[in-house]
Design a protein around this motif. Structure first.
Motif, PDB file in Angstrom:
ATOM      1  N   LYS A   1       0.828  -1.197   0.000  1.00 47.72           N
ATOM      2  CA  LYS A   1       0.000   0.000   0.000  1.00 47.72           C
ATOM      3  C   LYS A   1       0.865   1.250   0.000  1.00 47.72           C
ATOM      4  O   LYS A   1       0.603   2.213  -0.723  1.00 47.72           O
ATOM      5  N   ASN A   2       1.930   1.263   0.816  1.00 51.74           N
ATOM      6  CA  ASN A   2       2.791   2.430   0.904  1.00 51.74           C
ATOM      7  C   ASN A   2       3.592   2.650  -0.378  1.00 51.74           C
ATOM      8  O   ASN A   2       3.631   3.751  -0.915  1.00 51.74           O
ATOM      9  N   LEU A   3       4.234   1.608  -0.866  1.00 55.59           N
ATOM     10  CA  LEU A   3       5.113   1.766  -2.015  1.00 55.59           C
ATOM     11  C   LEU A   3       4.346   2.071  -3.293  1.00 55.59           C
ATOM     12  O   LEU A   3       4.899   2.656  -4.225  1.00 55.59           O
ATOM     13  N   ASP A   4       3.080   1.697  -3.349  1.00 50.77           N
ATOM     14  CA  ASP A   4       2.270   2.016  -4.523  1.00 50.77           C
ATOM     15  C   ASP A   4       2.025   3.517  -4.659  1.00 50.77           C
ATOM     16  O   ASP A   4       1.602   3.990  -5.719  1.00 50.77           O
ATOM     17  N   LEU A   5       2.277   4.259  -3.592  1.00 49.77           N
ATOM     18  CA  LEU A   5       2.093   5.706  -3.641  1.00 49.77           C
ATOM     19  C   LEU A   5       3.245   6.410  -4.351  1.00 49.77           C
ATOM     20  O   LEU A   5       3.133   7.570  -4.726  1.00 49.77           O
ATOM     21  N   LEU A   6       4.347   5.708  -4.544  1.00 42.83           N
ATOM     22  CA  LEU A   6       5.551   6.329  -5.092  1.00 42.83           C
ATOM     23  C   LEU A   6       5.542   6.346  -6.617  1.00 42.83           C
ATOM     24  O   LEU A   6       5.003   5.451  -7.261  1.00 42.83           O
TER      25      LEU A   6
ATOM     26  N   GLU B   1      10.838   7.685  -7.713  1.00 52.90           N
ATOM     27  CA  GLU B   1      10.939   7.554  -6.255  1.00 52.90           C
ATOM     28  C   GLU B   1      11.182   6.105  -5.864  1.00 52.90           C
ATOM     29  O   GLU B   1      11.953   5.816  -4.940  1.00 52.90           O
ATOM     30  N   THR B   2      10.548   5.182  -6.580  1.00 51.02           N
ATOM     31  CA  THR B   2      10.773   3.758  -6.325  1.00 51.02           C
ATOM     32  C   THR B   2      12.220   3.388  -6.609  1.00 51.02           C
ATOM     33  O   THR B   2      12.835   2.608  -5.866  1.00 51.02           O
ATOM     34  N   ASP B   3      12.780   3.953  -7.677  1.00 48.23           N
ATOM     35  CA  ASP B   3      14.191   3.710  -7.997  1.00 48.23           C
ATOM     36  C   ASP B   3      15.096   4.197  -6.867  1.00 48.23           C
ATOM     37  O   ASP B   3      16.063   3.523  -6.492  1.00 48.23           O
ATOM     38  N   VAL B   4      14.776   5.371  -6.332  1.00 50.04           N
ATOM     39  CA  VAL B   4      15.582   5.934  -5.242  1.00 50.04           C
ATOM     40  C   VAL B   4      15.502   5.044  -4.003  1.00 50.04           C
ATOM     41  O   VAL B   4      16.518   4.752  -3.365  1.00 50.04           O
ATOM     42  N   VAL B   5      14.295   4.581  -3.670  1.00 50.93           N
ATOM     43  CA  VAL B   5      14.129   3.699  -2.510  1.00 50.93           C
ATOM     44  C   VAL B   5      14.927   2.411  -2.700  1.00 50.93           C
ATOM     45  O   VAL B   5      15.591   1.926  -1.776  1.00 50.93           O
ATOM     46  N   LYS B   6      14.871   1.852  -3.904  1.00 51.22           N
ATOM     47  CA  LYS B   6      15.611   0.620  -4.181  1.00 51.22           C
ATOM     48  C   LYS B   6      17.106   0.827  -3.990  1.00 51.22           C
ATOM     49  O   LYS B   6      17.795  -0.011  -3.402  1.00 51.22           O
ATOM     50  N   MET B   7      17.617   1.956  -4.467  1.00 50.22           N
ATOM     51  CA  MET B   7      19.047   2.234  -4.334  1.00 50.22           C
ATOM     52  C   MET B   7      19.430   2.490  -2.883  1.00 50.22           C
ATOM     53  O   MET B   7      20.506   2.082  -2.429  1.00 50.22           O
ATOM     54  N   LEU B   8      18.544   3.146  -2.139  1.00 51.35           N
ATOM     55  CA  LEU B   8      18.792   3.316  -0.711  1.00 51.35           C
ATOM     56  C   LEU B   8      18.862   1.957  -0.028  1.00 51.35           C
ATOM     57  O   LEU B   8      19.687   1.726   0.855  1.00 51.35           O
ATOM     58  N   GLY B   9      17.984   1.056  -0.454  1.00 55.12           N
ATOM     59  CA  GLY B   9      17.973  -0.290   0.111  1.00 55.12           C
ATOM     60  C   GLY B   9      19.229  -1.073  -0.186  1.00 55.12           C
ATOM     61  O   GLY B   9      19.556  -2.037   0.507  1.00 55.12           O
TER      62      GLY B   9
ATOM     63  N   THR C   1      18.263  17.096  -6.341  1.00 55.01           N
ATOM     64  CA  THR C   1      17.058  16.408  -6.815  1.00 55.01           C
ATOM     65  C   THR C   1      16.818  15.126  -6.027  1.00 55.01           C
ATOM     66  O   THR C   1      15.672  14.780  -5.713  1.00 55.01           O
ATOM     67  N   VAL C   2      17.899  14.420  -5.697  1.00 54.40           N
ATOM     68  CA  VAL C   2      17.759  13.214  -4.868  1.00 54.40           C
ATOM     69  C   VAL C   2      17.124  13.575  -3.530  1.00 54.40           C
ATOM     70  O   VAL C   2      16.205  12.892  -3.051  1.00 54.40           O
ATOM     71  N   LYS C   3      17.589  14.660  -2.922  1.00 50.94           N
ATOM     72  CA  LYS C   3      17.031  15.089  -1.639  1.00 50.94           C
ATOM     73  C   LYS C   3      15.555  15.461  -1.774  1.00 50.94           C
ATOM     74  O   LYS C   3      14.754  15.196  -0.872  1.00 50.94           O
ATOM     75  N   ALA C   4      15.196  16.059  -2.917  1.00 54.24           N
ATOM     76  CA  ALA C   4      13.789  16.403  -3.154  1.00 54.24           C
ATOM     77  C   ALA C   4      12.943  15.136  -3.260  1.00 54.24           C
ATOM     78  O   ALA C   4      11.824  15.071  -2.728  1.00 54.24           O
ATOM     79  N   HIS C   5      13.478  14.120  -3.943  1.00 57.41           N
ATOM     80  CA  HIS C   5      12.765  12.841  -4.027  1.00 57.41           C
ATOM     81  C   HIS C   5      12.601  12.230  -2.637  1.00 57.41           C
ATOM     82  O   HIS C   5      11.539  11.686  -2.302  1.00 57.41           O
TER      83      HIS C   5
ATOM     84  N   GLN D   1      13.784   5.969   9.835  1.00 62.72           N
ATOM     85  CA  GLN D   1      12.435   5.407   9.784  1.00 62.72           C
ATOM     86  C   GLN D   1      12.219   4.636   8.487  1.00 62.72           C
ATOM     87  O   GLN D   1      11.571   3.586   8.477  1.00 62.72           O
ATOM     88  N   LEU D   2      12.761   5.152   7.389  1.00 66.75           N
ATOM     89  CA  LEU D   2      12.645   4.443   6.120  1.00 66.75           C
ATOM     90  C   LEU D   2      13.368   3.105   6.193  1.00 66.75           C
ATOM     91  O   LEU D   2      12.878   2.088   5.692  1.00 66.75           O
ATOM     92  N   ALA D   3      14.543   3.088   6.843  1.00 65.31           N
ATOM     93  CA  ALA D   3      15.293   1.841   6.994  1.00 65.31           C
ATOM     94  C   ALA D   3      14.477   0.806   7.749  1.00 65.31           C
ATOM     95  O   ALA D   3      14.405  -0.364   7.371  1.00 65.31           O
ATOM     96  N   LEU D   4      13.836   1.232   8.831  1.00 66.76           N
ATOM     97  CA  LEU D   4      13.034   0.307   9.624  1.00 66.76           C
ATOM     98  C   LEU D   4      11.803  -0.155   8.864  1.00 66.76           C
ATOM     99  O   LEU D   4      11.371  -1.301   8.981  1.00 66.76           O
ATOM    100  N   LEU D   5      11.226   0.734   8.064  1.00 65.35           N
ATOM    101  CA  LEU D   5      10.081   0.353   7.239  1.00 65.35           C
ATOM    102  C   LEU D   5      10.480  -0.724   6.241  1.00 65.35           C
ATOM    103  O   LEU D   5       9.797  -1.738   6.087  1.00 65.35           O
ATOM    104  N   LEU D   6      11.605  -0.525   5.561  1.00 64.41           N
ATOM    105  CA  LEU D   6      12.065  -1.495   4.576  1.00 64.41           C
ATOM    106  C   LEU D   6      12.407  -2.820   5.241  1.00 64.41           C
ATOM    107  O   LEU D   6      12.077  -3.891   4.740  1.00 64.41           O
ATOM    108  N   LYS D   7      13.067  -2.744   6.398  1.00 58.80           N
ATOM    109  CA  LYS D   7      13.449  -3.967   7.109  1.00 58.80           C
ATOM    110  C   LYS D   7      12.213  -4.717   7.595  1.00 58.80           C
ATOM    111  O   LYS D   7      12.130  -5.938   7.525  1.00 58.80           O
TER     112      LYS D   7
END
Length: 213
Positions: A150-155, A159-167, A185-189, A204-210
């Motif tokens: 539900k959360n990731l579908d909002l991206l 933004e999904t690419d950025v989250v994947k790379m953060l992961g 631009t990365v910071k804006a995303h 918080q994003l790290a804990l969400l992904l984990k």
């Protein structure tokens, strides 16, 4: 006996760290380099202690080892909170300051082997405060927090690419380079991602992904 790999920038450092652990664990040394997946599997290592100097500022080098279930504790020197959080996002089990090794390494290793996260005290207080904030939002917010799809579908796709790379443990600079965009631009995303996923920062994003892996 649990087998632990030590990957340090030099043999002297590896020997120092080994001295704190050899009485309780089987210690294998891979000096000057990160161990290969084949070596980890052959030696049936359960955990690795990795010198931050071997990572060149990028935790993504650890991704192949994390994917096979190796529990990794990184030892660094004065890493900023953002870099420590990147380790958690990538799937590491924690971070320890080099100057604190003699005092805390056995405790840190024991915690990681049990499956717990080991992070410096100043980050612990931040995590506790974050969890308290999440709890106060009520059951509806917590349900949204735990629902990955539900959360990731909002991206958006970017933004999904950025989250994947953060992961994968990439820094803002590396993400910008790979996507051919500016760090600004990365910071804006990231700001948009935090708002959509109802998190306040990279921790918080790290804990969400984990939580949703």
């Amino acid at each position: 006996m649990v087998n632990i790999l030590i990957s340090a920038a030099n043999r002297h450092t590896a020997d120092q760290w080994t001295a704190h652990l050899a009485a309780e664990y089987g210690v294998l040394i891979a000096s000057d380099h990160l161990p290969s997946v084949d070596f980890v599997q052959k030696e049936q290592a359960e955990m690795a202690i990795v010198d931050g100097e071997l990572l060149a500022g990028e935790s993504s080098a650890l991704t192949p080892l994390i994917r096979i279930g190796l529990k990794i504790l990184v030892i660094g020197k004065n890493w900023p909170a953002e870099k420590q959080i990147d380790l958690l996002i990538a799937g590491c089990y924690g971070y320890c300051e080099r100057d604190a090794v003699a005092e805390v390494l056995p405790k840190a290793v024991s915690s990681v082997i049990k499956g717990d996260i080991w992070i410096p005290r100043q980050l612990i207080s931040k995590v506790i405060g974050m969890l308290a904030t999440l709890s106060s939002r009520g059951n509806q917010a917590n349900t949204r927090y735990r629902n990955k799809k539900k959360n990731l579908d909002l991206l958006t796709q970017r933004e999904t690419d950025v989250v994947k790379m953060l992961g994968e443990g990439l820094s803002n600079k590396s993400i910008a380079s790979m996507l051919n965009i500016s760090e600004r631009t990365v910071k804006a995303h990231l700001t948009s991602i935090f708002q959509k996923l109802e998190v306040e920062d990279r921790l918080q994003l790290a804990l969400l992904l984990k939580d949703n892996n």
